[in-house]
Design an enzyme around this catalytic site. Structure first.
Site, PDB file in Angstrom:
ATOM      1  N   LYS A  51       0.850  -1.199   0.000  1.00 53.50           N
ATOM      2  CA  LYS A  51       0.000   0.000   0.000  1.00 53.50           C
ATOM      3  C   LYS A  51       0.888   1.253   0.000  1.00 53.50           C
ATOM      4  O   LYS A  51       0.625   2.204  -0.739  1.00 53.50           O
ATOM      5  CB  LYS A  51      -0.929  -0.013   1.227  1.00 53.50           C
ATOM      6  CG  LYS A  51      -2.056  -1.044   1.106  1.00 53.50           C
ATOM      7  CD  LYS A  51      -2.805  -1.289   2.414  1.00 53.50           C
ATOM      8  CE  LYS A  51      -3.844  -2.393   2.248  1.00 53.50           C
ATOM      9  NZ  LYS A  51      -4.536  -2.755   3.492  1.00 53.50           N
ATOM     10  N   GLN A  95      -4.179  -1.602   9.881  1.00 48.03           N
ATOM     11  CA  GLN A  95      -4.276  -2.924   9.255  1.00 48.03           C
ATOM     12  C   GLN A  95      -4.928  -3.918  10.214  1.00 48.03           C
ATOM     13  O   GLN A  95      -4.531  -4.031  11.383  1.00 48.03           O
ATOM     14  CB  GLN A  95      -2.874  -3.406   8.818  1.00 48.03           C
ATOM     15  CG  GLN A  95      -2.875  -4.675   7.988  1.00 48.03           C
ATOM     16  CD  GLN A  95      -3.551  -4.514   6.621  1.00 48.03           C
ATOM     17  OE1 GLN A  95      -3.559  -3.449   6.021  1.00 48.03           O
ATOM     18  NE2 GLN A  95      -4.144  -5.583   6.117  1.00 48.03           N
ATOM     19  N   ASP A 118     -10.614   3.536   4.893  1.00 48.88           N
ATOM     20  CA  ASP A 118     -11.056   2.137   4.834  1.00 48.88           C
ATOM     21  C   ASP A 118     -12.586   2.048   4.810  1.00 48.88           C
ATOM     22  O   ASP A 118     -13.139   0.994   4.495  1.00 48.88           O
ATOM     23  CB  ASP A 118     -10.570   1.386   6.085  1.00 48.88           C
ATOM     24  CG  ASP A 118      -9.399   0.459   5.803  1.00 48.88           C
ATOM     25  OD1 ASP A 118      -9.313  -0.060   4.674  1.00 48.88           O
ATOM     26  OD2 ASP A 118      -8.593   0.247   6.727  1.00 48.88           O
TER      27      ASP A 118
END
Ligand code: GUN
Length: 295
Positions: A51, A95, A118
């Protein structure tokens, strides 16, 4: 048709690089993404690094912070609070999964919804369900983009989603039944509570497999001519591979291939789209920030 997610993700990244140049030239705001990893899960390390690498490639800046496995919830909350108040950070990603002793909900709730790229914060989930915008989780957003860019219509189609996770199953269902040109499908969600998953999957015009079990969906589970979207990323032992494992989807690709009208491979299908949509959300967050500070 084999749906090439890698190629579409690259196209999106080129588009984003242009838009980023434009934003920087007009406002001096350079999109910034902060990534937090807690512990040493090797798959998570790979995801976070890829990412960050994608950010650099298109002109964003990124920060990776790795905290030790035994960090406390308040350690994590302190990092998020600092990033919430940092004007050079426009997107925050923690994460998942987090170590068991850290409450995931508390962590997600601590992220400023305007930086929640997200799309996991309840404010953004609520906006998705009510159809009023907000950040959409990256994997579901990527699936919709794959369908649109391959001219696969969803309107009036029966979509069957297998899996009810907050990251994929619930949000993709919510996107696809919305009254919009990118949705308007009839959606069934099935899951481990169903006594016969095949009863549902065989009715799907578009089947979305997000179960997390390698090769769970076989030719016997699908209707001939269906579109099959495979969200699975499963490691299986593979003595032929240098690493000792290979990555396979939730769909038994070789067995269903002769019967589908379109399918996403693993790897190279949905996976690369997740990163492309994370970058898309981060650019949106930076654009929103630039607008908010305009005099
Ligand atoms: N773990 C697996 N998928 C995701 C994702 O899309 N975002 C985050 N933050 N963690 C994940």
């Amino acid at each position: 048709m084999i749906i090439n997610g890698k190629e579409i993700a690259q196209t999106i990244q080129l588009e984003l690089a242009e838009k980023t140049k434009d934003l920087v030239a007009k406002t001096s705001v350079k999109p910034g993404l902060a990534l937090l990893l807690v512990g040493d899960n090797s798959a998570s390390q790979v995801y976070v690094r890829s990412k960050a690498k994608a950010c650099e490639k298109i002109g964003f800046h990124s920060v990776i912070l790795t905290l030790p496995e035994q960090s406390s919830e308040s350690d994590v909350l302190a990092v998020i609070s600092a990033w919430n108040n940092n004007n050079t950070i426009h997107g925050i990603l923690v994460q998942l999964p987090l170590p068991k002793h850290i409450n995931e909900v508390n962590v997600i709730m601590a992220i400023d919804p305007d930086k929640d790229v997200d799309g996991f914060h309840p404010v953004n989930v609520g906006k998705l369900v009510t159809g009023i915008g907000g950040f959409v989780p990256c994997t579901p957003a990527g699936i919709v983009e794959l369908l649109v860019r391959n001219s696969i219509q969803t309107s009036g189609k029966h979509v069957v989603v297998v899996g009810r996770s907050n990251i994929v199953g619930k949000p993709i269902a919510n996107l696809l039944y919305q009254k919009s040109s990118r949705g308007n499908a009839v959606v069934t969600i099935c899951h481990t509570g169903a006594s016969d998953i095949r009863y549902y999957t065989k009715q799907a015009d578009i089947l979305i497999a997000a179960i997390g079990v390698a090769h769970r969906i076989t030719a016997d589970d699908i209707k001939h001519g269906a579109v099959v979207i495979d969200v699975g990323i499963n490691r299986i032992n593979d003595s032929k591979s240098e690493k000792g494992y290979s990555i396979v989807g939730d769909v038994d690709y070789d067995s269903v291939l002769p019967y589908v009208s379109a399918i996403t491979p693993v790897p190279g299908g949905v996976g690369p789209m997740t990163i492309a949509m994370l970058l898309t959300n981060t650019l949106t967050a930076a654009q929103n920030y630039a607008k908010s500070v305009q005099i």
